[in-house]
Design a protein around this motif. Structure first.
Motif, PDB file in Angstrom:
ATOM      1  N   VAL A  75       9.990   7.005   7.673  1.00  0.00           N
ATOM      2  CA  VAL A  75       8.808   6.533   6.960  1.00  0.00           C
ATOM      3  C   VAL A  75       7.983   5.684   7.917  1.00  0.00           C
ATOM      4  O   VAL A  75       8.383   4.570   8.281  1.00  0.00           O
ATOM      5  N   ALA A  76       6.840   6.205   8.363  1.00  0.00           N
ATOM      6  CA  ALA A  76       5.990   5.497   9.320  1.00  0.00           C
ATOM      7  C   ALA A  76       5.112   4.507   8.562  1.00  0.00           C
ATOM      8  O   ALA A  76       3.946   4.769   8.253  1.00  0.00           O
ATOM      9  N   ASP A  77       5.665   3.360   8.252  1.00  0.00           N
ATOM     10  CA  ASP A  77       4.993   2.396   7.398  1.00  0.00           C
ATOM     11  C   ASP A  77       5.674   1.035   7.587  1.00  0.00           C
ATOM     12  O   ASP A  77       6.701   0.933   8.265  1.00  0.00           O
ATOM     13  N   THR A  78       5.116   0.011   6.980  1.00  0.00           N
ATOM     14  CA  THR A  78       5.667  -1.342   7.043  1.00  0.00           C
ATOM     15  C   THR A  78       6.109  -1.793   5.656  1.00  0.00           C
ATOM     16  O   THR A  78       5.322  -1.718   4.707  1.00  0.00           O
ATOM     17  N   ALA A  79       7.353  -2.209   5.536  1.00  0.00           N
ATOM     18  CA  ALA A  79       7.818  -2.781   4.274  1.00  0.00           C
ATOM     19  C   ALA A  79       7.172  -4.146   4.096  1.00  0.00           C
ATOM     20  O   ALA A  79       7.255  -5.007   4.976  1.00  0.00           O
TER      21      ALA A  79
END
Length: 250
Positions: free
Chosen positions: A78-82
């Motif tokens: 998942v290319a994203d920021t938590a």
């Protein structure tokens, strides 16, 4: 957006997070590896000291790791920021900066540490090519060269003997008061370590290679490399938001 369910959500995709994804994928666990692709070592040219990958670029290391992990279909990247996490063991919910929502039974934080900027003009231009934070990672490439160490106080008294394993041609610039005791200054003098406590005005470089450190009092210190000790902070505050206890080292 529809919520996705996983056995484990791994937050952070450096070597630790990637290795965890590999092990859990082989264990047939459904895993989400959430990482935005901005690793701490992104500015460096090469990774050192990692068996079988010594000298590889960080981006190539990541590419190979993800290629190997992709053989296990239960792992999703998942290319994203938590950005937020709520819940308890067995029932966590994670939201990301792009508005994705994940539910997971377990959460593994592999967020690492990040450097706080020192605010020294010219340092950012050489960081990762001729200025580094870890001599075990990059000391070999700068062995026997004239270096500048930027740190002070107790950290300096640990760092100076460490650097001497790679070169005895180094100068200490503390960028302000040295925060040393008289005994510590005498120890540096006995070992012929030059020490300057004037603030640093600028780091002069060419093609990202350090040429000299220029101090506010006009002193110039020629060198071809720098080691500095930044303040480190945990790569994410999310662990604290769900009650994780943090040691003084993060």
């Amino acid at each position: 957006m529809e919520k996705q369910f996983f056995d484990v959500a791994i937050i952070g995709g450096g070597p630790a997070g990637l290795n965890a994804a590999l092990v859990l994928g082989r264990a047939r666990k459904k895993v989400a590896l959430i990482d935005a692709g901005r690793p701490r070592n992104a500015v460096t040219r090469e990774v050192h000291g990692f068996l079988t990958r010594d000298g590889i670029s960080p981006s190539e290391f990541r590419r190979i790791a993800m290629e190997e992990i992709s053989a296990y279909p239960s792992v999703s990247f998942v290319a994203d920021t938590a950005v937020s996490i709520v819940g308890t063991d067995g029932q966590f919910q994670i939201e990301t900066g792009q508005g994705q929502t994940f539910a997971s039974k377990k959460v593994l934080f592999a967020v690492g540490m990040k450097d706080q900027p020192l605010g020294i003009p010219g340092l950012a231009e050489v960081y990762g090519k001729s200025a580094f934070v870890c001599p075990y990672c990059d000391g070999w490439e700068l062995r026997d060269q004239p270096l500048v160490i930027i740190t002070k106080g107790a950290e300096l008294m640990h760092f100076a003997p460490l650097i001497s394993g790679w070169t005895n041609r180094f100068t200490v610039c503390t960028n302000g008061p040295d925060e040393l005791t008289d005994d510590e200054r005498e120890e540096l003098q006995r070992n012929h370590v030059p020490l300057f406590d004037s603030p640093i005005r600028h780091i002069d470089s060419s093609d990202r290679i350090v040429r000299q450190v220029i101090l506010e009092d006009g002193t110039t210190v020629p060198c071809t490399g720098i080691f500095f000790k930044p303040d480190l902070v945990t790569g994410s505050d999310l662990p604290q938001t769900i009650g994780c206890e943090i040691t003084e080292w993060g």
